[in-house]
Design an enzyme around this catalytic site. Structure first.
Site, PDB file in Angstrom:
ATOM      1  N   ARG A  74       0.841  -1.207   0.000  1.00 19.27           N
ATOM      2  CA  ARG A  74       0.000   0.000   0.000  1.00 19.27           C
ATOM      3  C   ARG A  74       0.882   1.266   0.000  1.00 19.27           C
ATOM      4  O   ARG A  74       1.020   1.943  -1.010  1.00 19.27           O
ATOM      5  CB  ARG A  74      -0.952  -0.041   1.206  1.00 19.27           C
ATOM      6  CG  ARG A  74      -2.188   0.834   1.064  1.00 19.27           C
ATOM      7  CD  ARG A  74      -1.957   2.285   1.292  1.00 19.27           C
ATOM      8  NE  ARG A  74      -1.403   2.561   2.620  1.00 19.27           N
ATOM      9  CZ  ARG A  74      -0.883   3.731   2.953  1.00 19.27           C
ATOM     10  NH1 ARG A  74      -0.847   4.724   2.085  1.00 19.27           N
ATOM     11  NH2 ARG A  74      -0.378   3.918   4.152  1.00 19.27           N
ATOM     12  N   ASP A  75       1.540   1.538   1.109  1.00 15.76           N
ATOM     13  CA  ASP A  75       2.346   2.767   1.197  1.00 15.76           C
ATOM     14  C   ASP A  75       3.482   2.731   0.168  1.00 15.76           C
ATOM     15  O   ASP A  75       3.857   3.757  -0.402  1.00 15.76           O
ATOM     16  CB  ASP A  75       2.925   2.907   2.613  1.00 15.76           C
ATOM     17  CG  ASP A  75       3.137   4.361   3.028  1.00 15.76           C
ATOM     18  OD1 ASP A  75       3.052   5.245   2.158  1.00 15.76           O
ATOM     19  OD2 ASP A  75       3.397   4.614   4.209  1.00 15.76           O
TER      20      ASP A  75
ATOM     21  N   HIS B 157       5.375   4.629  12.708  1.00 15.98           N
ATOM     22  CA  HIS B 157       5.449   4.516  11.241  1.00 15.98           C
ATOM     23  C   HIS B 157       6.421   5.593  10.760  1.00 15.98           C
ATOM     24  O   HIS B 157       6.107   6.776  10.808  1.00 15.98           O
ATOM     25  CB  HIS B 157       4.027   4.727  10.703  1.00 15.98           C
ATOM     26  CG  HIS B 157       3.897   4.814   9.215  1.00 15.98           C
ATOM     27  ND1 HIS B 157       3.244   3.842   8.479  1.00 15.98           N
ATOM     28  CD2 HIS B 157       4.300   5.745   8.319  1.00 15.98           C
ATOM     29  CE1 HIS B 157       3.255   4.186   7.195  1.00 15.98           C
ATOM     30  NE2 HIS B 157       3.884   5.341   7.068  1.00 15.98           N
TER      31      HIS B 157
ATOM     32  N   HIS C 197       9.235   7.224   7.951  1.00 11.04           N
ATOM     33  CA  HIS C 197       9.822   7.314   6.608  1.00 11.04           C
ATOM     34  C   HIS C 197      11.292   7.696   6.785  1.00 11.04           C
ATOM     35  O   HIS C 197      11.644   8.461   7.692  1.00 11.04           O
ATOM     36  CB  HIS C 197       9.070   8.338   5.762  1.00 11.04           C
ATOM     37  CG  HIS C 197       7.771   7.791   5.248  1.00 11.04           C
ATOM     38  ND1 HIS C 197       7.598   7.351   3.957  1.00 11.04           N
ATOM     39  CD2 HIS C 197       6.596   7.575   5.877  1.00 11.04           C
ATOM     40  CE1 HIS C 197       6.356   6.897   3.800  1.00 11.04           C
ATOM     41  NE2 HIS C 197       5.727   7.021   4.948  1.00 11.04           N
TER      42      HIS C 197
ATOM     43  N   CYS D 116       4.810   9.338  -0.191  1.00  9.44           N
ATOM     44  CA  CYS D 116       3.416   9.737  -0.031  1.00  9.44           C
ATOM     45  C   CYS D 116       3.091  10.708  -1.151  1.00  9.44           C
ATOM     46  O   CYS D 116       3.763  11.729  -1.293  1.00  9.44           O
ATOM     47  CB  CYS D 116       3.198  10.401   1.324  1.00  9.44           C
ATOM     48  SG  CYS D 116       1.550  11.090   1.482  1.00  9.44           S
TER      49      CYS D 116
ATOM     50  N   ASN E 127       9.303   4.267   3.283  1.00 14.10           N
ATOM     51  CA  ASN E 127       9.229   3.872   4.682  1.00 14.10           C
ATOM     52  C   ASN E 127      10.567   3.284   5.097  1.00 14.10           C
ATOM     53  O   ASN E 127      11.357   2.866   4.274  1.00 14.10           O
ATOM     54  CB  ASN E 127       8.180   2.759   4.854  1.00 14.10           C
ATOM     55  CG  ASN E 127       6.799   3.221   4.523  1.00 14.10           C
ATOM     56  OD1 ASN E 127       6.363   3.099   3.388  1.00 14.10           O
ATOM     57  ND2 ASN E 127       6.115   3.765   5.502  1.00 14.10           N
TER      58      ASN E 127
HETATM   59 ZN    ZN Z   1       3.683   6.453   5.248  1.00 17.35          ZN
END
Ligand code: ZN
Length: 301
Positions: free
Chosen positions: A15-16, A207, A209, A240, A249
């Site tokens: 996803r990310d 979370h 990055h 993002c 990430n």
């Molecule tokens: Zn993220």
């Protein structure tokens, strides 16, 4: 150094990691990556996002991805949902957990989600109710906790305030996200300690990055503060689309390597994970930041 005995790693690369790659990744390739991840021993994968295809075209195949993946026992397949409509789609597709993303700051929330923070919190409340009715859990991914590209530095008081409101709305797990990669280890410690002091029962996740090279240092900082849930992305892929300049990430295999070498159990097979990183690199067709993909796991000679 006192560290948790084990850690729960969620791989968010499907996803990310892939959402910023445009609509160029075929569904079959996404399914291949997810299935490979599911066989590493990882317990949670963020599979896709049920956002409107016009907003994030690369996730338009969300239903199809869920239909085609092989379900491995013991793995929780999580879906990001923006609202109740997305939650209904995700539940129908077979998601095990839902994740709602909203921001600490008004500036990022308005640009990213076209809503005020208060409206987003009400959206979370509605999604959490839908999830509960379906026997699922909904967690929150809280963006730009450590700094915002529009509103600048974010104060601890703002973070605690949004967290208060989210807990009142039913949040039991919150992933505090450094969406644009500006957090530093000291800030992580102070943030986690303040949150823990106020809500000892909240499941805190982090979370990060790795935009400015502090991703893994921030993980260590969180770990020392007692956090044992981390998002990471295999091969370190991702960005993002709404955060200018943000990069991937923190890398899953680099993180798992650090944790395991310090005796923090992840249940993940590092060699299998490095194979997944190879798959991810193949899919995105460009260089990836992973260190272990280059160096391999260290074997005692
Ligand atoms: Zn993220």
């Amino acid at each position: 150094m006192i560290l948790p005995k084990s850690a729960l790693i969620t791989d968010v690369s499907p996803r990310d990691g892939l959402q910023s790659e445009g609509a160029s990744i075929p569904t079959d390739d996404k399914v291949r990556l997810i299935n490979a991840l599911a066989h590493t021993g990882i317990r949670r994968i963020e599979v896709t996002s049920f956002v409107h295809p016009k907003i994030v075209p690369s996730m338009a195949d969300a239903d199809e991805v869920f239909r085609r993946i092989e379900r491995v026992a013991g793995v929780s397949y999580q879906a990001l949902v923006p609202n109740v409509r997305g939650a209904d789609r995700a539940i129908a597709a077979g998601a095990d957990e839902l994740n709602v993303v909203l921001s600490t700051t008004e500036g990022f929330n308005l640009r990213n989600l076209n809503m005020t923070v208060a409206e987003s919190i009400e959206t979370f409340r509605a999604v959490a109710e839908v999830a509960r009715a379906a026997g699922l859990r909904a967690e929150v991914g809280l963006s730009v906790v450590f700094g915002c590209p529009y509103d600048g530095p974010v104060g601890l008081r703002e973070v605690l305030d949004v967290t208060d409101r989210l807990i009142e709305a039913g949040a039991e797990e919150i992933l505090f996200a450094d969406t644009i990669g500006v957090a530093n280890p000291r800030q992580v410690t102070e943030t986690v300690e303040s949150i823990r002091a106020r809500w000892p029962k909240l499941n805190i996740g982090l979370h990060f990055h790795d935009t400015r090279g502090l991703g893994i240092a921030n993980v260590l900082s969180g770990l020392e503060a007692g956090v044992n849930r981390f998002d990471a992305s295999v091969a370190g892929i991702g960005a993002c689309p709404f955060a200018p300049g943000a990069t991937g990430n923190v890398c899953t295999e680099d993180t798992v390597h650090m944790l395991e070498s310090m005796g923090v159990n992840t249940g993940i097979d590092l060699e299998a994970l490095i194979d997944c990183a190879r798959v991810a690199r193949e899919l995105v067709r460009h260089e990836v930041p992973s260190r272990l993909l280059r160096a391999g796991a260290w074997r005692v000679p």
